[in-house]
Design a protein around this motif. Sequence first.
Motif, PDB file in Angstrom:
ATOM      1  N   ASN A 129      58.984  48.852 140.407  1.00 30.00           N
ATOM      2  CA  ASN A 129      58.314  49.954 139.716  1.00 30.00           C
ATOM      3  C   ASN A 129      58.317  49.719 138.212  1.00 30.00           C
ATOM      4  OD1 ASN A 129      57.332  52.225 141.331  1.00 30.00           O
ATOM      5  ND2 ASN A 129      59.381  52.126 142.211  1.00 30.00           N
ATOM      6  N   LYS A 144      57.800  59.560 138.519  1.00 29.46           N
ATOM      7  CA  LYS A 144      57.097  58.672 139.450  1.00 29.46           C
ATOM      8  C   LYS A 144      58.088  58.116 140.476  1.00 29.46           C
ATOM      9  CE  LYS A 144      54.547  54.455 139.197  1.00 29.46           C
ATOM     10  NZ  LYS A 144      54.331  53.299 138.344  1.00 29.46           N
ATOM     11  N   LYS A 190      58.796  60.337 143.194  1.00 30.35           N
ATOM     12  CA  LYS A 190      57.610  60.598 144.007  1.00 30.35           C
ATOM     13  C   LYS A 190      56.998  61.979 143.766  1.00 30.35           C
ATOM     14  CE  LYS A 190      58.577  57.154 147.407  1.00 30.35           C
ATOM     15  NZ  LYS A 190      58.094  56.123 146.496  1.00 30.35           N
TER      16      LYS A 190
END
Lengths: 364, 373
Positions: free
Chosen positions: A162, B103, B106
């Motif tokens: 990520n 992020k 989620k």
Amino acid sequence: MDSETLRHSLEQLTGKRTGIKQLGRQHTSALFGLTTQQENEPVVHEGKMWVPIFENEGRATAIWMELEGLTPTEVRLAHYAAHNFAIALKATGLKEEGEAEARQLSAWLNAQLEQEKNDAEIPEEVTLKGRLFGEMVPFLLVSENVHQPQMTYRSLMKLLRNYFENDVLLIPLQDKEWLILARKELLTGGDDKDDEEENPDELLAQTCMGLHELIASEWVGVFHLSVAQAIIPVKGLTGSVALLKETIMLGRIFQVGDYIHLPWELHMERLVNSIPDHKRRLLLGQIGDYSVVLGDKEMLLTLETFFEMDCNVSETAKKLYIHRNTLLYRLDKIKQETGADVRSFGDAAIVKLAMLLYKVTKRK
Amino acid sequence: MAGVRLEHIFKKYPGSDKATVMDINLDIKDKEFLVLVGPSGCGKSTTLRMIAGLEEISDGKLYIGDRVVNDVAPKDRDIAMVFQSYALYPHMSVYQNMAFGLKLRKVKKEEIDKKVREAARILDIEHLLERKPKALSGGQRQRVALGRAIVRDPQVFLMDEPLSNLDAKLRGQMRAEITKLVKRLETTCIYVTHDQTEAMTMGDRIVVMYDGIIQQAASPEELYNEPTNLFVAGFIGSPTMNFINGTLSEVNGAVRFRAQNLDVEIPGGKATILRNKGYIGKEVIMGLRPEDVHEEPVFLEASPNTIFTSLVDVTENLGHEMLLYLSGVGTGTVIARVDGRSTTREGSKPKLAIDMNKIHIFDKETELNVFLG
């Protein structure tokens, strides 16, 4: 071959955008049904083909590809390649895709480090070699994690993917010791002109702080992190890992209470640590008795800050949040106790050396 | 939101012979703004890092809400931390920096966008959202770090010297903004600083630490007016409290404090305490705030038993007030804070008087405030 190589190859062959995504249980179930392994047909969702390449406890890692403009045959071929990759991956029995390749590189690296071969080139049989020709920034993470649950390759890799936009390698070196390789352009912003003016060490230090903050707050709490200059791993990886390991070892001795250790800030410490123990003790005895000053927490902090601030009285007082006169009083006291006036370069160098010897001989 | 409780917390680093933090007991209430203050190396940052989960707790129990979190990973503690170094993610834009934590959790894109933009509006950084950290000034970077914490909507904010890297003007401005922000968000906040002005102006309650030990935990007013010991008395207040070594004696039924060029009477209530605790005839330390030394004729007239004369070595006129640096009283310098329109000049020897109702007496051995406890 690892999943990133597969994704890159598919993108090059088809000219379409591709990506790898880790899906939650719900998303996995919605896309691939209750089990991820029975699909022989491509799953198409919102104009993309999705192929599950790895599944663990109902959560899939999938590769996706944009389909617009591709012929049905091209789609089938791409699906076939990805699906076969998934079958081969399952056969390895590992809990996370990419882990097999990472552990293969790790085994080779550990063997080289053990034999102190710091300039060995990565051999052809290491699967990840194909991804190690570009410039990459190596980080070494050594965890002292005390929290539950224990760290896993999967959870750390997910976080790093990520953060580094998928383009990252994670190599588990030892228990709680991880090597992270990130693409240099991503961290420096590529060919951005501003970067030329920025000090590369400063940029790496900032990157290290950012990564430390991320891993500390999102993954584990207590760990040490180090970073080295960018390398082309295929040739320079072993030497770089050796340097990072040494940096963290030195940081733990000389920078107690700090968790980010930078190789370029530990040159003198490296030198002192390389002296055999009996010679260090002998040298410390010959330099003089500084134990009264170095054993006093307040005095030690004063000296450390004074040297950190390049022996500048005003800056040191500011950093310690004390009055300038208080600092001068302490420096005079050090002179009285040891005979060394740290405001003069010669004495400062000797006291700094004594301080390092004192730390490495574990406050004898 | 939640409170935080520390029960007998210790921190000892491997290889160190002394604990860095010793037996910390604190009960931080829900929505309280608590400030940990103290000099370098006093253990305040270590304490905060233990609360954050970034430092292992050697002994003791830490609660967030009703849950013991000693072994809970930082990400599961529902806290957000802002560091002095504002470690931003250098390859991400301001927007991405602020959105990243959400992020990972989620959170839906629309919600992330709403939260980021709202935080950016509060912090006045909406125009910077597309920039990378390297294109920001120190103050702007610190705002982004704050924004990153705000969007997470945590139970507890932890801030470690967040303003230290800013210049004095910006620091003053951000100080007020953070206080306002925390009140508005109604979140528990634990704030670490070395700066006693920051502590006094921001905290609902202040914890003064020294040498790994809590010296006093109290409201700013209580800390200033009733310091528990010599360290707290000297640490809080600017200019610092004056300390004069002297002896207590009883003359004609009145308790007097005597030092070099100073012989003043201690008022009834305080005198009784000193008498009852057996301090007559003993050496003690008198603590005296600079504003409790007066030169106004009215005050001198009303306090004939506390008058003394002293040489003015230096004057500092700050406009609204003047500081007089006096010598000859006790062994060190005594600072008096008088009206900015004072006509007293350097080299003069004015008559001054002490407001003895405000003084403190400290035991010379234990350094504790005799009037408390």
